[in-house]
Design a protein around this motif. Structure first.
Motif, mmCIF file in Angstrom:
data_model
loop_
_atom_site.group_PDB
_atom_site.id
_atom_site.type_symbol
_atom_site.label_atom_id
_atom_site.label_comp_id
_atom_site.label_asym_id
_atom_site.label_seq_id
_atom_site.Cartn_x
_atom_site.Cartn_y
_atom_site.Cartn_z
ATOM 1 N N ARG A 99 0.831 -1.203 0.000
ATOM 2 C CA ARG A 99 0.000 0.000 0.000
ATOM 3 C C ARG A 99 0.865 1.253 0.000
ATOM 4 N NH1 ARG A 99 -3.072 -2.675 3.932
ATOM 5 N NH2 ARG A 99 -2.359 -1.263 5.572
ATOM 6 N N SER A 100 1.926 1.241 0.812
ATOM 7 C CA SER A 100 2.820 2.400 0.882
ATOM 8 C C SER A 100 3.502 2.661 -0.457
ATOM 9 C CB SER A 100 3.884 2.175 1.963
ATOM 10 O OG SER A 100 3.298 2.057 3.231
ATOM 11 N N ILE A 101 3.919 1.602 -1.118
ATOM 12 C CA ILE A 101 4.585 1.735 -2.420
ATOM 13 C C ILE A 101 3.623 2.323 -3.451
ATOM 14 C CG2 ILE A 101 5.628 0.461 -4.332
ATOM 15 C CD1 ILE A 101 6.555 -1.592 -2.131
ATOM 16 N N LEU A 102 2.413 1.803 -3.505
ATOM 17 C CA LEU A 102 1.436 2.286 -4.490
ATOM 18 C C LEU A 102 1.060 3.736 -4.220
ATOM 19 C CD1 LEU A 102 -0.884 -0.841 -4.827
ATOM 20 C CD2 LEU A 102 1.017 -0.152 -6.292
ATOM 21 N N ASN A 103 0.889 4.085 -2.950
ATOM 22 C CA ASN A 103 0.571 5.477 -2.618
ATOM 23 C C ASN A 103 1.721 6.405 -3.004
ATOM 24 O OD1 ASN A 103 -1.982 5.031 -1.590
ATOM 25 N ND2 ASN A 103 -1.276 4.708 0.498
ATOM 26 N N TYR A 104 2.950 5.969 -2.746
ATOM 27 C CA TYR A 104 4.123 6.773 -3.112
ATOM 28 C C TYR A 104 4.164 7.001 -4.626
ATOM 29 C CZ TYR A 104 8.968 8.043 -4.023
ATOM 30 O OH TYR A 104 10.099 8.686 -4.472
ATOM 31 N N GLN A 120 14.586 5.129 -0.157
ATOM 32 C CA GLN A 120 14.970 6.040 0.913
ATOM 33 C C GLN A 120 13.748 6.635 1.603
ATOM 34 O OE1 GLN A 120 17.731 8.954 -0.614
ATOM 35 N NE2 GLN A 120 19.102 7.392 -1.462
ATOM 36 N N THR A 121 12.734 7.005 0.820
ATOM 37 C CA THR A 121 11.539 7.634 1.389
ATOM 38 C C THR A 121 10.720 6.645 2.217
ATOM 39 O OG1 THR A 121 11.401 9.188 -0.455
ATOM 40 C CG2 THR A 121 9.398 8.860 0.840
ATOM 41 N N LEU A 122 10.581 5.426 1.713
ATOM 42 C CA LEU A 122 9.724 4.434 2.360
ATOM 43 C C LEU A 122 10.461 3.575 3.382
ATOM 44 C CD1 LEU A 122 7.794 3.247 -0.833
ATOM 45 C CD2 LEU A 122 6.980 4.838 0.925
ATOM 46 N N HIS A 123 11.776 3.700 3.416
ATOM 47 C CA HIS A 123 12.595 2.890 4.327
ATOM 48 C C HIS A 123 12.395 1.394 4.065
ATOM 49 C CE1 HIS A 123 13.432 6.604 6.459
ATOM 50 N NE2 HIS A 123 12.123 6.799 6.613
ATOM 51 N N LEU A 124 12.347 1.070 2.776
ATOM 52 C CA LEU A 124 12.250 -0.317 2.327
ATOM 53 C C LEU A 124 13.398 -0.583 1.368
ATOM 54 C CD1 LEU A 124 8.422 -0.468 1.490
ATOM 55 C CD2 LEU A 124 9.526 -1.474 3.497
ATOM 56 N N SER A 125 13.904 -1.793 1.360
ATOM 57 C CA SER A 125 14.990 -2.113 0.438
ATOM 58 C C SER A 125 14.486 -2.112 -1.000
ATOM 59 C CB SER A 125 15.593 -3.477 0.767
ATOM 60 O OG SER A 125 14.723 -4.519 0.392
ATOM 61 N N LYS A 126 15.391 -1.812 -1.924
ATOM 62 C CA LYS A 126 15.016 -1.834 -3.345
ATOM 63 C C LYS A 126 14.535 -3.232 -3.746
ATOM 64 C CE LYS A 126 19.001 -0.191 -4.710
ATOM 65 N NZ LYS A 126 20.072 0.283 -5.632
ATOM 66 N N TYR A 127 15.183 -4.258 -3.209
ATOM 67 C CA TYR A 127 14.782 -5.628 -3.529
ATOM 68 C C TYR A 127 13.356 -5.884 -3.067
ATOM 69 C CZ TYR A 127 14.140 -10.619 -3.008
ATOM 70 O OH TYR A 127 13.616 -11.877 -3.062
ATOM 71 N N HIS A 128 13.021 -5.424 -1.857
ATOM 72 C CA HIS A 128 11.681 -5.686 -1.309
ATOM 73 C C HIS A 128 10.615 -4.970 -2.139
ATOM 74 C CE1 HIS A 128 8.938 -7.128 1.656
ATOM 75 N NE2 HIS A 128 8.594 -5.926 2.075
ATOM 76 N N ILE A 129 10.889 -3.730 -2.542
ATOM 77 C CA ILE A 129 9.939 -2.991 -3.380
ATOM 78 C C ILE A 129 9.713 -3.727 -4.696
ATOM 79 C CG2 ILE A 129 9.594 -0.858 -4.695
ATOM 80 C CD1 ILE A 129 11.103 0.604 -2.446
#
Length: 214
Positions: free
Chosen positions: A161-166, A182-191
């Motif tokens: 949800r955070s990724i889609l909203n971003y 960087q903005t979501l504090h999630l790894s690139k792999y996880h996104i």
């Protein structure tokens, strides 16, 4: 496999109940549950990568954050019930942490489920939300035990949800995967893993799909 442009719907109502003559062919997802009870007609209901033929008397139930849409719908009468998991507090943890193996339920032999669907149909022309919530609890209590559920982590749903909203808020600024990370504090792999796994899209492809529809 065809790539989908998936719309994330940010709904604000606790429960919505209405009869529609056809169903949306646009792939979408939201944090609420979406239940279809077929009064008349038939169509193919899609949830994530599963496809289910539903016809008169059938129920289709999409859990929170499942990508879902409808194809080949004949004109008919479809009871559409969209509700927050807050409506079903005793089942909230179950629906937040799992997804159905099969989103289609045959209720011909389930007298209680049929009765609750009929009661909800009668309520679809009213604003009696308390009764809607009550019958929704009864209905889910009657059909969930008949479903095979597969574990699905809450953290992945929240992250997606955070990724889609971003992406929806920033696609015109040409953000990179590094920016999102960087903005979501999630790894690139996880996104990338969540977008590919849930939407069959890369980060760049999803941004491009938003730009095309803008």
């Amino acid at each position: 496999m065809k790539k989908l442009d998936v719309v994330y719907e940010n709904k604000t109502t606790l429960i919505n109940l209405e009869i529609q003559h056809t169903l949306s062919h646009l792939p979408h997802m939201h944090k609420e549950l979406e239940l279809i009870y077929v009064l008349e007609g038939n169509c193919v209901a899609v949830a994530d990568r599963g496809r289910f033929n539903i016809s008169k008397g059938d129920i289709y139930l999409a859990f929170p954050n499942q990508v879902h849409y409808y194809e080949q719908c004949t004109r008919g009468d479809y009871l559409v019930l969209i509700f927050s998991y807050d409506v079903i507090p005793y089942l909230s943890k179950t629906v937040r942490e799992n997804i159905p193996e099969n989103n289609s339920i045959k209720i011909a032999s389930n007298a209680n489920a049929k009765r609750y669907c009929e009661a909800l149909t009668e309520l679809s022309h009213t604003d009696r939300h308390t009764e809607m919530c009550g019958y929704t609890n009864l209905l889910l209590g009657a059909i969930i035990p008949e479903m095979t559920l597969l574990s699905h982590t809450v953290s992945d749903s929240s992250s997606l949800r955070s990724i889609l909203n971003y992406c929806s808020a920033n696609y015109m600024n040409n953000p990179t995967l590094d920016d999102a990370s960087q903005t979501l504090h999630l790894s690139k792999y996880h996104i990338s893993h969540l977008l590919n796994g849930q939407l069959n899209l890369s980060f760049t492809d999803y941004l491009n799909s938003l730009r095309i529809d803008a």
